[in-house]
Design a protein around this motif. Sequence first.
Motif, PDB file in Angstrom:
ATOM      1  N   VAL A 197      -3.587   5.457  -4.574  1.00 37.66           N
ATOM      2  CA  VAL A 197      -4.408   5.094  -3.420  1.00 37.66           C
ATOM      3  C   VAL A 197      -5.796   5.696  -3.591  1.00 37.66           C
ATOM      4  O   VAL A 197      -5.986   6.629  -4.362  1.00 37.66           O
ATOM      5  CB  VAL A 197      -3.785   5.589  -2.089  1.00 37.66           C
ATOM      6  N   THR A 198      -6.754   5.150  -2.842  1.00 37.45           N
ATOM      7  CA  THR A 198      -8.094   5.723  -2.835  1.00 37.45           C
ATOM      8  C   THR A 198      -8.184   6.759  -1.721  1.00 37.45           C
ATOM      9  O   THR A 198      -7.298   6.852  -0.866  1.00 37.45           O
ATOM     10  CB  THR A 198      -9.180   4.656  -2.583  1.00 37.45           C
ATOM     11  N   GLY A 199      -9.274   7.500  -1.716  1.00 39.26           N
ATOM     12  CA  GLY A 199      -9.518   8.452  -0.651  1.00 39.26           C
ATOM     13  C   GLY A 199      -9.716   7.787   0.699  1.00 39.26           C
ATOM     14  O   GLY A 199      -9.626   8.436   1.726  1.00 39.26           O
ATOM     15  N   HIS A 200      -9.955   6.487   0.692  1.00 36.18           N
ATOM     16  CA  HIS A 200     -10.071   5.730   1.939  1.00 36.18           C
ATOM     17  C   HIS A 200      -8.744   5.096   2.324  1.00 36.18           C
ATOM     18  O   HIS A 200      -8.696   4.196   3.166  1.00 36.18           O
ATOM     19  CB  HIS A 200     -11.142   4.653   1.832  1.00 36.18           C
ATOM     20  N   LYS A 201      -7.674   5.535   1.661  1.00 38.59           N
ATOM     21  CA  LYS A 201      -6.302   5.109   1.948  1.00 38.59           C
ATOM     22  C   LYS A 201      -6.077   3.621   1.727  1.00 38.59           C
ATOM     23  O   LYS A 201      -5.445   2.944   2.538  1.00 38.59           O
ATOM     24  CB  LYS A 201      -5.895   5.526   3.361  1.00 38.59           C
ATOM     25  N   GLU A 202      -6.565   3.130   0.618  1.00 40.78           N
ATOM     26  CA  GLU A 202      -6.283   1.764   0.197  1.00 40.78           C
ATOM     27  C   GLU A 202      -5.370   1.851  -1.009  1.00 40.78           C
ATOM     28  O   GLU A 202      -5.666   2.580  -1.964  1.00 40.78           O
ATOM     29  CB  GLU A 202      -7.570   1.039  -0.191  1.00 40.78           C
ATOM     30  N   VAL A 203      -4.245   1.132  -0.985  1.00 42.92           N
ATOM     31  CA  VAL A 203      -3.340   1.124  -2.125  1.00 42.92           C
ATOM     32  C   VAL A 203      -4.001   0.327  -3.243  1.00 42.92           C
ATOM     33  O   VAL A 203      -4.402  -0.814  -3.050  1.00 42.92           O
ATOM     34  CB  VAL A 203      -1.971   0.516  -1.749  1.00 42.92           C
ATOM     35  N   LYS A 204      -4.137   0.959  -4.403  1.00 40.86           N
ATOM     36  CA  LYS A 204      -4.802   0.311  -5.532  1.00 40.86           C
ATOM     37  C   LYS A 204      -3.820  -0.144  -6.606  1.00 40.86           C
ATOM     38  O   LYS A 204      -4.096  -1.084  -7.335  1.00 40.86           O
ATOM     39  CB  LYS A 204      -5.827   1.259  -6.169  1.00 40.86           C
ATOM     40  N   ASP A 205      -2.680   0.553  -6.724  1.00 41.66           N
ATOM     41  CA  ASP A 205      -1.759   0.218  -7.799  1.00 41.66           C
ATOM     42  C   ASP A 205      -0.358   0.697  -7.440  1.00 41.66           C
ATOM     43  O   ASP A 205      -0.195   1.730  -6.780  1.00 41.66           O
ATOM     44  CB  ASP A 205      -2.212   0.889  -9.100  1.00 41.66           C
ATOM     45  N   VAL A 206       0.623  -0.075  -7.871  1.00 39.03           N
ATOM     46  CA  VAL A 206       2.025   0.304  -7.752  1.00 39.03           C
ATOM     47  C   VAL A 206       2.661   0.039  -9.108  1.00 39.03           C
ATOM     48  O   VAL A 206       2.561  -1.068  -9.637  1.00 39.03           O
ATOM     49  CB  VAL A 206       2.754  -0.513  -6.661  1.00 39.03           C
ATOM     50  N   VAL A 207       3.280   1.070  -9.672  1.00 37.16           N
ATOM     51  CA  VAL A 207       3.934   0.937 -10.964  1.00 37.16           C
ATOM     52  C   VAL A 207       5.409   1.275 -10.778  1.00 37.16           C
ATOM     53  O   VAL A 207       5.752   2.340 -10.264  1.00 37.16           O
ATOM     54  CB  VAL A 207       3.297   1.881 -12.020  1.00 37.16           C
ATOM     55  N   LEU A 208       6.259   0.345 -11.196  1.00 37.88           N
ATOM     56  CA  LEU A 208       7.703   0.529 -11.082  1.00 37.88           C
ATOM     57  C   LEU A 208       8.330   0.549 -12.465  1.00 37.88           C
ATOM     58  O   LEU A 208       8.066  -0.334 -13.285  1.00 37.88           O
ATOM     59  CB  LEU A 208       8.337  -0.614 -10.280  1.00 37.88           C
ATOM     60  N   ILE A 241       8.091   4.094  -0.152  1.00 40.30           N
ATOM     61  CA  ILE A 241       7.593   4.815   1.020  1.00 40.30           C
ATOM     62  C   ILE A 241       7.277   6.258   0.654  1.00 40.30           C
ATOM     63  O   ILE A 241       6.208   6.778   1.002  1.00 40.30           O
ATOM     64  CB  ILE A 241       8.608   4.738   2.182  1.00 40.30           C
ATOM     65  N   VAL A 242       8.182   6.917  -0.043  1.00 41.04           N
ATOM     66  CA  VAL A 242       7.982   8.317  -0.429  1.00 41.04           C
ATOM     67  C   VAL A 242       6.741   8.455  -1.306  1.00 41.04           C
ATOM     68  O   VAL A 242       5.886   9.330  -1.077  1.00 41.04           O
ATOM     69  CB  VAL A 242       9.232   8.879  -1.150  1.00 41.04           C
ATOM     70  N   ALA A 243       6.602   7.598  -2.313  1.00 41.59           N
ATOM     71  CA  ALA A 243       5.458   7.681  -3.226  1.00 41.59           C
ATOM     72  C   ALA A 243       4.147   7.404  -2.497  1.00 41.59           C
ATOM     73  O   ALA A 243       3.143   8.092  -2.720  1.00 41.59           O
ATOM     74  CB  ALA A 243       5.642   6.714  -4.394  1.00 41.59           C
ATOM     75  N   THR A 244       4.142   6.419  -1.621  1.00 45.04           N
ATOM     76  CA  THR A 244       2.925   6.079  -0.876  1.00 45.04           C
ATOM     77  C   THR A 244       2.530   7.218   0.064  1.00 45.04           C
ATOM     78  O   THR A 244       1.355   7.605   0.121  1.00 45.04           O
ATOM     79  CB  THR A 244       3.125   4.773  -0.084  1.00 45.04           C
ATOM     80  N   ASN A 245       3.495   7.764   0.773  1.00 48.08           N
ATOM     81  CA  ASN A 245       3.194   8.870   1.689  1.00 48.08           C
ATOM     82  C   ASN A 245       2.686  10.092   0.937  1.00 48.08           C
ATOM     83  O   ASN A 245       1.794  10.798   1.418  1.00 48.08           O
ATOM     84  CB  ASN A 245       4.413   9.218   2.538  1.00 48.08           C
ATOM     85  N   GLU A 246       3.238  10.360  -0.246  1.00 47.97           N
ATOM     86  CA  GLU A 246       2.769  11.490  -1.052  1.00 47.97           C
ATOM     87  C   GLU A 246       1.316  11.282  -1.480  1.00 47.97           C
ATOM     88  O   GLU A 246       0.502  12.196  -1.411  1.00 47.97           O
ATOM     89  CB  GLU A 246       3.649  11.673  -2.295  1.00 47.97           C
ATOM     90  N   ALA A 247       0.984  10.071  -1.904  1.00 46.98           N
ATOM     91  CA  ALA A 247      -0.391   9.770  -2.311  1.00 46.98           C
ATOM     92  C   ALA A 247      -1.346   9.907  -1.129  1.00 46.98           C
ATOM     93  O   ALA A 247      -2.434  10.482  -1.256  1.00 46.98           O
ATOM     94  CB  ALA A 247      -0.470   8.363  -2.911  1.00 46.98           C
TER      95      ALA A 247
END
Length: 106
Positions: free
Chosen positions: A46-57, A75-81
């Motif tokens: 994510v960016t510092g402006h809280k925009e998801v930029k990439d998801v890698v699975l 959810i866990v990974a996004t919340n951590e970022a």
Amino acid sequence: MRGGGNMQGMMKQMQKMQKQMAEAQEELGTLTFDGTAGGGMVKVTVTGHKEVKDVVLDPSVVDPEDVEMLQDLLIVATNEAFKKADEHANSTMGKFTKGLNIPGMF
């Protein structure tokens, strides 16, 4: 009129601080923060402006029989970022409001 120069100096100082805050906010948007889950099998950037930029699975985490696990890992990974982004924003922007005790400000 006494104190006029002091007020003018304070206004200049506030304008300088506003400019520095705007620059810090802009820089924050260029920074990225990673969150991971499942031992690194899921990574969200994510960016510092809280925009998801990439998801890698990792392909091994994609199990049609257990979609709920993948959802939980995302959810866990996004919340951590987001938490990392918030911590950086608070440490960066907090220096501008330090000692000002303004509700709702970093």
